[in-house]
Structures are given as C-alpha cells and as structure tokens.
Design a protein around this motif. Structure first.
Motif, PDB file in Angstrom:
ATOM      1  N   PRO A 291      50.382 -27.394 -38.982  1.00  0.00           N
ATOM      2  CA  PRO A 291      50.698 -28.713 -38.445  1.00  0.00           C
ATOM      3  C   PRO A 291      49.438 -29.394 -37.920  1.00  0.00           C
ATOM      4  O   PRO A 291      48.488 -28.715 -37.534  1.00  0.00           O
ATOM      5  N   GLY A 292      49.437 -30.710 -37.915  1.00  0.00           N
ATOM      6  CA  GLY A 292      48.301 -31.435 -37.358  1.00  0.00           C
ATOM      7  C   GLY A 292      48.278 -31.305 -35.848  1.00  0.00           C
ATOM      8  O   GLY A 292      49.311 -31.341 -35.201  1.00  0.00           O
ATOM      9  N   CYS A 293      47.076 -31.161 -35.275  1.00  0.00           N
ATOM     10  CA  CYS A 293      46.947 -31.022 -33.820  1.00  0.00           C
ATOM     11  C   CYS A 293      47.525 -32.253 -33.127  1.00  0.00           C
ATOM     12  O   CYS A 293      48.099 -32.178 -32.042  1.00  0.00           O
ATOM     13  N   GLY A 294      47.329 -33.417 -33.813  1.00  0.00           N
ATOM     14  CA  GLY A 294      47.716 -34.684 -33.210  1.00  0.00           C
ATOM     15  C   GLY A 294      49.213 -34.839 -33.018  1.00  0.00           C
ATOM     16  O   GLY A 294      49.658 -35.702 -32.270  1.00  0.00           O
ATOM     17  N   SER A 295      50.032 -34.005 -33.695  1.00  0.00           N
ATOM     18  CA  SER A 295      51.484 -34.085 -33.484  1.00  0.00           C
ATOM     19  C   SER A 295      51.814 -33.758 -32.043  1.00  0.00           C
ATOM     20  O   SER A 295      52.802 -34.231 -31.500  1.00  0.00           O
ATOM     21  N   CYS A 296      51.001 -32.898 -31.433  1.00  0.00           N
ATOM     22  CA  CYS A 296      51.302 -32.434 -30.076  1.00  0.00           C
ATOM     23  C   CYS A 296      50.261 -32.861 -29.048  1.00  0.00           C
ATOM     24  O   CYS A 296      50.511 -32.783 -27.845  1.00  0.00           O
ATOM     25  N   HIS A 297      49.076 -33.272 -29.495  1.00  0.00           N
ATOM     26  CA  HIS A 297      47.998 -33.559 -28.543  1.00  0.00           C
ATOM     27  C   HIS A 297      47.525 -35.003 -28.651  1.00  0.00           C
ATOM     28  O   HIS A 297      47.357 -35.531 -29.746  1.00  0.00           O
ATOM     29  N   LYS A 298      47.244 -35.563 -27.495  1.00  0.00           N
ATOM     30  CA  LYS A 298      46.656 -36.886 -27.445  1.00  0.00           C
ATOM     31  C   LYS A 298      45.142 -36.740 -27.604  1.00  0.00           C
ATOM     32  O   LYS A 298      44.524 -35.883 -26.979  1.00  0.00           O
ATOM     33  N   LEU A 299      44.584 -37.554 -28.471  1.00  0.00           N
ATOM     34  CA  LEU A 299      43.127 -37.590 -28.608  1.00  0.00           C
ATOM     35  C   LEU A 299      42.765 -39.003 -29.051  1.00  0.00           C
ATOM     36  O   LEU A 299      43.062 -39.413 -30.169  1.00  0.00           O
ATOM     37  N   ALA A 300      42.114 -39.737 -28.155  1.00  0.00           N
ATOM     38  CA  ALA A 300      41.832 -41.151 -28.428  1.00  0.00           C
ATOM     39  C   ALA A 300      41.008 -41.310 -29.703  1.00  0.00           C
ATOM     40  O   ALA A 300      41.290 -42.180 -30.529  1.00  0.00           O
ATOM     41  N   ASP A 301      40.012 -40.444 -29.896  1.00  0.00           N
ATOM     42  CA  ASP A 301      39.121 -40.591 -31.047  1.00  0.00           C
ATOM     43  C   ASP A 301      39.887 -40.510 -32.368  1.00  0.00           C
ATOM     44  O   ASP A 301      39.545 -41.182 -33.343  1.00  0.00           O
ATOM     45  N   ALA A 302      40.939 -39.683 -32.406  1.00  0.00           N
ATOM     46  CA  ALA A 302      41.714 -39.531 -33.630  1.00  0.00           C
ATOM     47  C   ALA A 302      42.926 -40.463 -33.655  1.00  0.00           C
ATOM     48  O   ALA A 302      43.670 -40.509 -34.629  1.00  0.00           O
ATOM     49  N   THR A 304      45.645 -40.186 -31.893  1.00  0.00           N
ATOM     50  CA  THR A 304      46.937 -39.500 -31.787  1.00  0.00           C
ATOM     51  C   THR A 304      47.459 -39.586 -30.357  1.00  0.00           C
ATOM     52  O   THR A 304      46.690 -39.718 -29.404  1.00  0.00           O
ATOM     53  N   THR A 305      48.785 -39.478 -30.232  1.00  0.00           N
ATOM     54  CA  THR A 305      49.409 -39.709 -28.921  1.00  0.00           C
ATOM     55  C   THR A 305      50.389 -38.616 -28.550  1.00  0.00           C
ATOM     56  O   THR A 305      51.201 -38.780 -27.643  1.00  0.00           O
ATOM     57  N   GLY A 306      50.349 -37.475 -29.247  1.00  0.00           N
ATOM     58  CA  GLY A 306      51.316 -36.402 -28.977  1.00  0.00           C
ATOM     59  C   GLY A 306      51.331 -35.999 -27.503  1.00  0.00           C
ATOM     60  O   GLY A 306      50.293 -36.004 -26.842  1.00  0.00           O
TER      61      GLY A 306
END
Ligand code: CUA
Length: 370
Positions: A291-302, A304-306
């Motif tokens: 699974p993509g890390c971004g599904s669960c983790h927020k990371l502004a650079d990528a 993602t808002t998980g």
C-alpha cells in the motif's frame, strides 16, 4: 361470591365508554401516523444522492417509512390507552383480571396482517435489489477491482489494456462501473454512502456491485466492517469526474515515470535513483500489493493527507536515515506518542525491493531535513 369481584367489573371498555375510547384511539392514531410519516419523509436521512442506484434505494426507504410508522403508532397508541384505562387504581391491589383463554380470530388477524406486510416489503426489496444488480443495458462497463487491506483500499484499473492501481477512486460520471471487491486479510466492507451501495470484502472470494455515478464531486469511501484498530481510519475518497477529466487522469497515471525509464530494468537491489520515491510513497506498488504510505500518513511534500498513522511532517523532523528505515521495516519498534502498535503492516521488507526501500528512506530523509 359477593366480594370475589374482578377488575373486569371496572373495565372501561365495556359498553358505550369502550366505543368512545376506540374512537379516540383511532383519531389519535391517524393524527400521529400522519405526523410521523410527514416527519419521516421530511428528514434528510442520507448524504447527497449520487447514483442511479441511490434513487431506487431512497424510494425504497420512503416506502418503508410510510409502512412502518403506522405499525409503530398502532402499538404505541394501544399501550398508552391501556395504561390510561386499565391501570390499577388504589384499592384494586388484591383484584385479579378476568381469566383469558385466547381469541382465535384475533390471533389469526395479528399473525396474517404482519405476515402479508412482510412478504410484500421483502418482495419489493428483492425487486429493487435485482434491478440495481442486473447488467446495464448500455453494455459498456468499466471494471474496477477494489482490494481491502488493514487499513486502506486500493483500486485496480484496466484502461485500454493498461493495468494500474491507485489509492484514491476515480470514476467518470454517468458510466456504469462494476466493482469487484476482495481483501488481502480480514473482512472489510466497501461503502460509498453517496452511492448507497455497500458490500463485504470477504477473504477467499470476490464480491460485486454496480454503480452509475450521476453527480460530479468528491465522496467518502468508507470501510463499514469492524476490521481492526485502524477501522475508523479506513477512509478514502471517490472522485467523480467528467469523461474528459477522467481520460486526462488515466493518461497522467499511466504515463511512464521519467526516472523509471532512465533506470531501466534494474529490479530488486537496483539503484534507488531508478525508483520514483514520491510516486511509491503515494501509490505503493501494485505488483506486490504494497500500500502507499500516503494512504495512512500525511506528508505535505507528497500531497497526502492520511490520518491513520503519525503526521510525517512532524514525527520525522530531524530524524536520521536509520530511524526512518526502521520505521518502515519494523513499524512497531518505536511508536509515536498518541498512536498504537500493530496498525501499520510489518511486511514492507517483503513487499518492497531493497532499491525501493532505499529510495523511500532517502526521499523521507530529504523531506525531513527541509
Ligand atoms: Cu476495513 Cu473496517
């Protein structure tokens, strides 16, 4: 015999008083039913209606309200009037009601009427479901495989012969989609409330349903089956796009990543430069099911808002390469404050190649140092 009076003698339903009571009950019952039905139909029970299937289900819901409110009112009215008229009054503590030996006619009626109602409503429900599930007339239908995994959904497409997997759901408006739902671990349940349809993801089999989205916009995708500690966070987004936007999105997703083209077939253990770490972070690896890390983790650079796991913009600040690597490969070694162990999959060492892990670590290290 004189003092052996029973409470039957004070029965207010005997004679003219009884008929008046029944008339009162009918009037109260009719008014309460009308108010209850009106209230039931006015209340906005569901989120935005976003599919052709939702129309049928909302109509079905209204019919259920119209049928069930009078039944509820009937029972409640009889109970309340019985409490009013048959309650024990001071001095009646030692009295007993008249013996009752059943009433065949009454029992037949109160068994037959609910039975007929139930069969009718079940038939209607069956027909509604059957209409929703049967193949679309247009014939053209997009198939999307939905894979549940603690605690994320993945969507696998086959567009123009190109297979790809994403963490967010994109579908074009007004086109039928058949979802094939499966799971890598435990029971989940694939639900987009705006579309109303919902079905379990069951280990070992594929389940299916069809939806034709009718409204543009973003709608929550929810897991509706308690599947573990991260169940409540197993939420993603369904994006309903116009046909043009959908095609553009497919083109963007299927375009070969420039770095991958440069790296060639390095394979596992290859140089980390061959891996597009940001894309890997966002989407994971469809080939291994990582699974993509971004599904669960927020990371502004990528972008993602998980929210299942710690906010990486915060917890990785100033962390070194070794800590980041350990956090990916042995997620339970150090648990961020406010979180619990056992939620993040512990098998990334198997799902990702050495090169992929190196690339992710390098990418996160760079982001953390910013
Ligand atoms: Cu998956 Cu709840």
């Amino acid at each position: 015999m004189g003092e052996e009076s029973t409470r039957a003698e004070v029965d207010p339903l005997g004679g003219r008083g009884g008929r008046r009571t029944i008339r009162q009950m009918v009037v109260v019952g009719l008014i309460a039913s009308a108010l209850g039905i009106a209230l039931g139909l006015v209340i906005d029970w569901f989120p935005t209606n976003g599919s052709t299937q939702a129309d049928k289900i909302d109509t079905f819901w209204d019919v259920l309200i119209i049928c069930s409110v009078p039944v509820f009112v009937l029972v409640t009215t009889v109970v309340l009037f019985a409490v009013r008229d048959f309650r024990m009054r001071p001095g009646q503590e030692h009295l007993d009601g008249p013996p009752i030996h059943g009433n065949t006619k009454l029992e037949v009626v109160w068994t037959a009427v609910p039975a007929v109602m139930l069969v009718a409503l079940c038939t209607y429900a069956f027909i509604t479901l059957h209409d929703i599930e049967k193949a679309p007339a247009a014939g053209i239908e997009r198939q999307i495989t939905v894979t549940g995994q603690q605690f994320t959904w993945q969507f696998t497409y086959n567009e123009g012969g190109k297979k790809f997997t994403t963490a967010q759901l994109y579908v074009p408006k007004d086109e039928s989609v058949k979802f094939n739902i499966q799971t890598r671990d435990v029971l989940h349940d694939f639900w987009v409330p705006a579309w109303r349809m919902k079905i379990d993801a069951v280990p070992g089999i594929q389940t299916h349903y069809r939806v034709t989205p009718t409204r543009l916009g973003n709608y929550p995708v929810v897991c509706a089956e308690l599947c573990g500690l991260g169940h409540a966070f197993m939420r993603q987004t369904a994006h309903v796009l116009s046909r043009e936007d959908f095609d553009a999105w497919v083109k963007k997703v299927t375009a070969p990543a420039p770095s991958a083209a440069a790296g060639g077939a390095g394979g596992g253990g290859g140089s980390s430069a061959a891996v597009d770490a940001k894309a890997l972070f966002v989407q994971g690896d469809a080939n291994t099911g990582a699974p993509g890390c971004g599904s669960c983790h927020k990371l502004a650079d990528a972008g993602t808002t998980g929210g299942v796991g710690p906010d990486l913009d915060t917890v990785l600040k100033g962390k070194d390469e070794a800590f980041i690597r350990q956090s990916i490969l042995q997620p339970d070694a150090v648990i961020a404050p406010g979180f619990q162990g056992g939620i993040m999959p512990g098998n990334f060492a198997q799902l990702l190649s050495q090169g992929q892990v190196d690339a992710l670590v390098k990418y996160l290290e760079e982001v953390a140092a910013k």
